[in-house]
Design an enzyme around this catalytic site. Structure first.
Site, short mmCIF file in Angstrom:
data_model
loop_
_atom_site.label_atom_id
_atom_site.label_comp_id
_atom_site.label_asym_id
_atom_site.label_seq_id
_atom_site.Cartn_x
_atom_site.Cartn_y
_atom_site.Cartn_z
N THR A 196 0.69 -1.17 -0.02
CA THR A 196 -0.03 0.13 0.12
C THR A 196 0.65 1.42 0.03
O THR A 196 0.34 2.24 -0.58
CB THR A 196 -1.01 0.14 1.43
OG1 THR A 196 -0.31 0.15 2.40
CG2 THR A 196 -1.65 -1.32 1.18
N LEU A 242 -2.89 4.95 -0.12
CA LEU A 242 -4.26 4.62 -0.37
C LEU A 242 -4.14 2.97 0.09
O LEU A 242 -4.17 2.33 -0.86
CB LEU A 242 -4.77 4.81 -1.55
CG LEU A 242 -5.41 6.27 -1.72
CD1 LEU A 242 -6.39 6.34 -3.23
CD2 LEU A 242 -6.32 6.56 -0.57
N HIS A 243 -4.40 2.70 1.32
CA HIS A 243 -4.24 1.24 1.57
C HIS A 243 -5.55 0.67 1.11
O HIS A 243 -5.55 -0.54 0.45
CB HIS A 243 -4.32 1.32 3.12
CG HIS A 243 -3.39 2.22 3.78
ND1 HIS A 243 -2.02 1.62 3.93
CD2 HIS A 243 -3.48 3.11 4.77
CE1 HIS A 243 -1.05 2.70 4.61
NE2 HIS A 243 -2.07 3.49 5.01
N ASP A 244 -6.96 0.87 1.65
CA ASP A 244 -7.97 0.07 1.46
C ASP A 244 -8.33 0.01 0.12
O ASP A 244 -8.98 -1.03 -0.46
CB ASP A 244 -9.13 0.50 2.57
CG ASP A 244 -8.72 0.48 3.92
OD1 ASP A 244 -7.92 -0.34 4.17
OD2 ASP A 244 -9.35 1.44 4.75
#
Length: 315
Positions: A196, A242-244
């Site tokens: 991520t 922007l992980h998710d």
């Protein structure tokens, strides 16, 4: 087109909100429902935010189920970067739909067991602490027959932790739940910080989103501007990772990612390494591989996909 049926388990959260908007705009997936969990903020707030984002997307038809109010054993911890509401400084229209009466865990058990009985499978997209999923597995192991794969955001390996020296937030928030999930024998794809951190919402990428007409794109641009960590030393650029949203992106476009299969455990005994994800990269044990770990991301391809899907919302 092979449309994949998914359930999203989340704790919105800025990047969770972007993830929901990406999934809801993508014809490659059918979102059956959204379940919420205590994570970034308390579960009543994550539930409200999930309903709000579905309303922003024009998808009040999506049922939202409120889930676990706290981790299995540890005390709750809250995230640091999503603002008091969980959605930064965004001012959004209140949702018209309320959360369903059925508890998230009961919904997951019912839906997945029934799918398994019909010979069908559903993909679980998880980008919060794994409390709901662990409770589901403990309640009814038969859910495994109805699960195609769990695609989750969590963990950290060579990147190190983002909440402690060794632990990523979702794993740290409920390491006991994470240990249950990764040892359940269900196919898992994990998107750790190693992946991520490659997907930085730089000011240049945010401005491309801002150039897209429509309320949804403008809201995303605003909250991603709020999300900017301004930490060049850590991330190598401005912006925030922007992980998710990489979770639905993986389901939609797996060609944008590279993976390595390995054996992963989640540490829940050690105070020093509480919540750490530990991988057997070099075969030091004879344990069977239980996780496909994403280690590479085509960041430009991902942001092109995100921008394109946000444009599909129109004005």
């Amino acid at each position: 087109m092979n449309v994949q049926r998914i359930i999203i388990d989340c704790d919105p959260g800025i990047d969770d909100a972007v993830s929901l908007l990406l999934a809801l705009a993508s014809p490659e997936v059918e979102v059956l429902g959204v379940t919420t969990v205590c994570g970034n903020i308390p579960v009543d707030a994550t539930t409200r935010n999930a309903l709000t984002i579905c309303h922003l997307a024009g998808r009040d038809d999506i049922p939202v189920y409120s889930g676990a109010v706290r981790p299995i054993l540890r005390e709750p911890i809250m995230a640091e970067f999503s603002g008091g509401s969980g959605l930064g400084n965004a001012v959004l229209e209140a949702p018209v739909r309320k959360a369903e009466v059925l508890h998230a865990v009961d919904y997951l058990v019912k839906t997945l067991v029934e799918a398994g009985e019909r010979g069908e499978k559903i993909t679980l997209c998880a980008h919060g602490p794994l409390t709901n999923l662990a409770l589901m597995i403990r309640h009814s192991p038969a859910v495994a027959k109805g699960i195609e794969r769990i695609v989750l955001m969590g963990g950290a390996f060579r990147a190190g932790g983002n909440r402690t020296r060794t632990a990523e937030f979702n794993m740290l928030a409920d390491p006991h739940a994470a240990a249950i999930v990764v040892s359940a024998g269900i196919p898992i794809t994990m998107l750790p910080l190693d992946a991520t951190y490659q997907a930085m919402a730089t000011p240049e990428r945010v401005e491309k989103i801002r150039a897209v007409p429509g309320k949804v794109a403008q809201t995303v641009a605003d909250i991603l501007t709020f999300w900017d960590r301004k930490d060049l030393k850590r991330y190598g650029s401005l912006g925030g990772p922007l992980h998710d949203p990489l979770v639905p992106a993986y389901v939609i476009r797996p060609d944008l990612f590279t993976i390595e299969s390995t054996f992963v455990e989640v540490e829940w005994r050690s105070e020093l390494c509480f919540g750490q994800t530990v991988a057997d990269w070099y075969g030091r044990t004879d344990a069977a591989h239980n996780v496909d770990v994403v280690l590479g991301v085509n960041a430009e391809g991902f942001f092109d996909l995100l921008t394109e899907r946000l444009a599909s919302y129109g004005n």
